[in-house]
Design a protein around this motif. Sequence first.
Motif, PDB file in Angstrom:
ATOM      1  N   PRO A   1     -15.406  14.611   4.699  1.00  0.00           N
ATOM      2  CA  PRO A   1     -16.003  13.889   3.564  1.00  0.00           C
ATOM      3  C   PRO A   1     -14.991  13.055   2.794  1.00  0.00           C
ATOM      4  O   PRO A   1     -15.365  12.086   2.129  1.00  0.00           O
ATOM      5  CB  PRO A   1     -16.555  15.016   2.681  1.00  0.00           C
TER       6      PRO A   1
ATOM      7  N   ARG B   1      -5.048   7.345   5.225  1.00  0.00           N
ATOM      8  CA  ARG B   1      -5.876   6.792   4.153  1.00  0.00           C
ATOM      9  C   ARG B   1      -6.780   7.846   3.506  1.00  0.00           C
ATOM     10  O   ARG B   1      -7.729   7.504   2.789  1.00  0.00           O
ATOM     11  CB  ARG B   1      -6.748   5.661   4.711  1.00  0.00           C
TER      12      ARG B   1
ATOM     13  N   ARG C   1     -12.955   0.862  10.646  1.00  0.00           N
ATOM     14  CA  ARG C   1     -11.602   0.526  11.056  1.00  0.00           C
ATOM     15  C   ARG C   1     -11.676  -0.680  11.988  1.00  0.00           C
ATOM     16  O   ARG C   1     -12.763  -1.060  12.429  1.00  0.00           O
ATOM     17  CB  ARG C   1     -10.938   1.707  11.790  1.00  0.00           C
TER      18      ARG C   1
ATOM     19  N   CYS D   1      -8.549  10.439   1.136  1.00  0.00           N
ATOM     20  CA  CYS D   1      -8.778  10.246  -0.303  1.00  0.00           C
ATOM     21  C   CYS D   1      -7.628  10.813  -1.139  1.00  0.00           C
ATOM     22  O   CYS D   1      -7.302  11.994  -1.058  1.00  0.00           O
ATOM     23  CB  CYS D   1     -10.078  10.924  -0.708  1.00  0.00           C
TER      24      CYS D   1
ATOM     25  N   GLY E   1     -12.429  11.510   4.313  1.00  0.00           N
ATOM     26  CA  GLY E   1     -11.720  10.706   5.304  1.00  0.00           C
ATOM     27  C   GLY E   1     -10.639  11.540   5.962  1.00  0.00           C
ATOM     28  O   GLY E   1     -10.544  12.760   5.741  1.00  0.00           O
TER      29      GLY E   1
ATOM     30  N   TRP F   1       0.847  -1.213   0.000  1.00  0.00           N
ATOM     31  CA  TRP F   1       0.000   0.000   0.000  1.00  0.00           C
ATOM     32  C   TRP F   1       0.879   1.259   0.000  1.00  0.00           C
ATOM     33  O   TRP F   1       0.649   2.186  -0.783  1.00  0.00           O
ATOM     34  CB  TRP F   1      -0.935   0.010   1.226  1.00  0.00           C
TER      35      TRP F   1
ATOM     36  N   ARG G   1       0.825   4.118  -2.708  1.00  0.00           N
ATOM     37  CA  ARG G   1       0.359   5.440  -2.243  1.00  0.00           C
ATOM     38  C   ARG G   1       1.382   6.526  -2.613  1.00  0.00           C
ATOM     39  O   ARG G   1       1.014   7.609  -3.058  1.00  0.00           O
ATOM     40  CB  ARG G   1       0.124   5.381  -0.733  1.00  0.00           C
TER      41      ARG G   1
ATOM     42  N   THR H   1     -18.474   8.662  -6.880  1.00  0.00           N
ATOM     43  CA  THR H   1     -18.412   9.660  -5.812  1.00  0.00           C
ATOM     44  C   THR H   1     -18.560  11.077  -6.373  1.00  0.00           C
ATOM     45  O   THR H   1     -19.390  11.846  -5.899  1.00  0.00           O
ATOM     46  CB  THR H   1     -17.053   9.553  -5.090  1.00  0.00           C
TER      47      THR H   1
HETATM   48  C1  HEM Z   1     -16.419  13.661  -4.106  1.00  0.00           C
HETATM   49  C2  HEM Z   1     -15.593  12.724  -4.441  1.00  0.00           C
HETATM   50  C3  HEM Z   1     -14.923  11.771  -3.502  1.00  0.00           C
HETATM   51  C4  HEM Z   1     -15.199  11.468  -2.198  1.00  0.00           C
HETATM   52  C5  HEM Z   1     -16.273  12.067  -1.304  1.00  0.00           C
HETATM   53  C6  HEM Z   1     -14.231  10.477  -1.772  1.00  0.00           C
HETATM   54  C7  HEM Z   1     -14.174   9.955  -0.495  1.00  0.00           C
HETATM   55  C8  HEM Z   1     -13.166   9.110  -0.049  1.00  0.00           C
HETATM   56  C9  HEM Z   1     -12.990   8.684   1.319  1.00  0.00           C
HETATM   57  C10 HEM Z   1     -13.899   9.058   2.480  1.00  0.00           C
HETATM   58  C11 HEM Z   1     -11.885   7.898   1.361  1.00  0.00           C
HETATM   59  C12 HEM Z   1     -11.256   7.280   2.627  1.00  0.00           C
HETATM   60  C13 HEM Z   1     -11.778   5.902   2.934  1.00  0.00           C
HETATM   61  C14 HEM Z   1     -11.280   5.386   4.277  1.00  0.00           C
HETATM   62  O1  HEM Z   1     -10.652   6.103   5.038  1.00  0.00           O
HETATM   63  O2  HEM Z   1     -11.562   4.222   4.560  1.00  0.00           O
HETATM   64  C15 HEM Z   1     -11.373   7.794   0.014  1.00  0.00           C
HETATM   65  C16 HEM Z   1     -10.278   7.052  -0.350  1.00  0.00           C
HETATM   66  C17 HEM Z   1      -9.860   6.917  -1.661  1.00  0.00           C
HETATM   67  N1  HEM Z   1     -10.323   7.608  -2.774  1.00  0.00           N
HETATM   68 FE1  HEM Z   1     -11.780   8.970  -2.776  1.00  0.00          FE
HETATM   69  N2  HEM Z   1     -13.411  10.189  -2.831  1.00  0.00           N
HETATM   70  C18 HEM Z   1     -13.792  10.952  -3.908  1.00  0.00           C
HETATM   71  C19 HEM Z   1     -13.204  11.000  -5.169  1.00  0.00           C
HETATM   72  C20 HEM Z   1     -12.146  10.227  -5.567  1.00  0.00           C
HETATM   73  C21 HEM Z   1     -11.516  10.270  -6.871  1.00  0.00           C
HETATM   74  C22 HEM Z   1     -11.893  11.232  -7.993  1.00  0.00           C
HETATM   75  C23 HEM Z   1     -10.562   9.287  -6.877  1.00  0.00           C
HETATM   76  C24 HEM Z   1      -9.606   8.883  -7.977  1.00  0.00           C
HETATM   77  C25 HEM Z   1      -9.751   9.084  -9.228  1.00  0.00           C
HETATM   78  C26 HEM Z   1     -10.565   8.663  -5.564  1.00  0.00           C
HETATM   79  C27 HEM Z   1      -9.747   7.645  -5.173  1.00  0.00           C
HETATM   80  C28 HEM Z   1      -9.625   7.190  -3.875  1.00  0.00           C
HETATM   81  C29 HEM Z   1      -8.668   6.176  -3.482  1.00  0.00           C
HETATM   82  C30 HEM Z   1      -7.710   5.454  -4.401  1.00  0.00           C
HETATM   83  C31 HEM Z   1      -8.815   6.005  -2.085  1.00  0.00           C
HETATM   84  C32 HEM Z   1      -8.033   5.053  -1.182  1.00  0.00           C
HETATM   85  C33 HEM Z   1      -6.857   5.769  -0.551  1.00  0.00           C
HETATM   86  C34 HEM Z   1      -5.998   4.854   0.324  1.00  0.00           C
HETATM   87  O3  HEM Z   1      -6.532   3.894   0.888  1.00  0.00           O
HETATM   88  O4  HEM Z   1      -4.806   5.146   0.431  1.00  0.00           O
HETATM   89  N3  HEM Z   1     -11.535   9.258  -4.796  1.00  0.00           N
HETATM   90  N4  HEM Z   1     -12.165   8.564  -0.836  1.00  0.00           N
END
Ligand code: HEM
Length: 511
Positions: free
Chosen positions: A450, A456, A393, A458, A452, A152, A156, A327
Motif C-alpha cells: 500500500p 520511492r 513506471r 512512501c 509502494g 530527488w 529524499r 491518503t
Molecule cells: C495511508 C497513507 C498513505 C499512503 C497509502 C501512501 C502511499 C504512497 C505510495 C504508494 C507512494 C509511492 C508512489 C510510487 O511509488 O510511485 C507514496 C509516496 C510518497 N508519499 Fe505517501 N502515502 C501515505 C501517506 C503519506 C504521508 C502522511 C506523507 C507525508 C506527510 C506522504 C508523503 C509521500 C511522499 C513525499 C512520497 C514520494 C516519495 C518519493 O518519491 O521519494 N505519504 N505514498
Amino acid sequence: MHFLLFPLFAAAVIIIVKFAYSVIWLPYAIQRHFKAQGLAGPGYRPITGNAAETSRLFARAQSKKLEAAGGGIFGHRDVVARVSPSYYEWARVYGKTFLFWFGVRPRVAISSPEDVKEVMLNTSGSFGEVRFNPLSKLLFGQGLVGLQGETWALHRRIISQAFNMERVKEWVPEIVSCTTKMLEKLEGIRAEREEFEIDAHREMHDVSADVISKTTLGSSFEEGKRIFALQDQQTHLVAQALANVYIPGFRFLPTKKNRERARLEKETRDSIRALIKRRNGRVGGSSRNLIDLLMSPYKNQDGVEEKLGVEEVIDECKTFYFAGKETTANLLSFALLLLANHHEWQDKAREEVTRVIGRGKPLGADNLSDLKILNLIIQETLRMYPPAVLLLREATKKVKLGRLEIPIGTQFYVPLIGIHYDIEVWGEDAHEFNPLRFNEPSKHLAAYFPFGMGHRICVGQNLAIVEAKIVLAMIIRNYSFVLSSTYVHAPFHFISLMPQYGAQLVFRKAF
Ligand code: HEM
C-alpha cells in the motif's frame, strides 16, 4: 516567389510526416511488436489511445446499482470492478498482463509478483518514474513526488531523516491533541443525546489536515485552512486536466482555467511563505515540526552539510499537504466503515485499546506497539481500500521483462488494488475482511504494498500509521458506531481512493 514557399512547404511536410510517424506508424508498430510476443489488449486508436473505451467502462461502473447499507452490511466483491473498471474488464478479457494505450503511450499492465518486483525494485535504472504531466506540479510543486535524479536524492535524504520513527513518535502529543479536539467537537454534536449521526469522512479529513498542519508547519488546521482550501480547488482543476491527454504547451494559453490555476498556485505559495515567516518570527516553541527540521542543516553520511532553501521547502510543504492529508484521511474513513460493518472486530479493538491504555489515561508513544489488533485492522484496510490504487513506471531503455522485449518509453501500470484482491495470492477469501491474515508471515513481497516499494516507497508511512493508530484508538475507546441507513458503499478513485458519498455513521458513547 515559389523558392520562398518551398521551405514552408518542406517544413509542413516534415511536421505532417513526424506527426503521422508518432501517432500512427510508431504505435501500430509497437502494437505488432507486442502481439508477436503474445501480448494482447484493447486496440490502439490514433491520438486518443483507449480514452473513449476507458470513459465508457468508467461510466458503466458508476451507473451500477450501489449497495445501500440498509441491513448494516456491505460486501467487497465489486470493489476492483468499480474502482478500476478498465483494468478489471481488460484483465478479464486479455489476462492479467496486457497492453493498452494512454494516448499514444503504450502501457503494459503487470500483476505477477515477479514482474512487479522486477519493475519496482530493479536498481539498474531501467525502470524510472513516469514524467508527470507538467500541470501536476501545481499540486506538489517541485517536491519529492515529482523530482528525479540527484535533486530527488538530496531531498529524499533530508526528508527521510525528518520522518524516521523516533521523530514521528515525538509528534504523538500533537496528534493526540488534534484527535482530542475532534472528539470534543463530536461531544458538542452529541449534545447529551444517546446517539448521533455524522459524516465521519469529513471529520477524518479535518483531523488529518490538522495533523499535517501541526507536524509540517507547527501551525493548526485553522492557520493552515486557507492552504488546504486552495489545494482542494487546485486538485479539482488539475484532476480535470489530468483526465485528458496532455497537449504540450497548452498550460501557457491564457484560458480561464489556466489563469485560475496560476492564481491558486501563487496564493498557495504566498500563504505557505507567510506561515514560514511567522514561524521564524516566533520566539521559542518546539522545533519538532518538519519545516524547522528541513531548514536546519544536517550532515550526510559523508559528513557534508545539506539543507533545503525556503522555495524548496515550500514545494515540499505542498507535497506533504497533498500526499499526506487525503491518503491518511481516506485510510481512516475506510477503517471506520469496515469496523462499523464488522462489529466483532470493533469489539476486539475496543477491548485491546481499553486494556492497553485504560479508559481515561492519555495515549502515549509507548502504547503504540501494543495495539496489535488495531495494527492488523489497519493493514487489512490498506489491503482492501488502498488510498493509492495504482502505480506507474516507465522503461528508460530497451529492457527485458520476463519473456517480453520492452521498447524504451513503454509505461508499466501496476494495479496495486487488483493485486491486493488477487485470489491466486490471497486465496478464495480475498474479498472478505479478515485482519487475521496479517498474523501469518507475508505471502509475497510484491503482493501487498500500500505504500509502494523500492527507493520511492512512501516517505510518510510512519506518520500515516502512527496517526491512524492514535485516531482510531481514541475514537474506539470513546464510541461504538454502526453504519447509518443513509450510507451507500461506493469506493471511488479520485486521485486517491475515497468513499464517494461520505461515511455516514451512527455513534453512541462506548461506556
Ligand atoms: C495511508 C497513507 C498513505 C499512503 C497509502 C501512501 C502511499 C504512497 C505510495 C504508494 C507512494 C509511492 C508512489 C510510487 O511509488 O510511485 C507514496 C509516496 C510518497 N508519499 Fe505517501 N502515502 C501515505 C501517506 C503519506 C504521508 C502522511 C506523507 C507525508 C506527510 C506522504 C508523503 C509521500 C511522499 C513525499 C512520497 C514520494 C516519495 C518519493 O518519491 O521519494 N505519504 N505514498
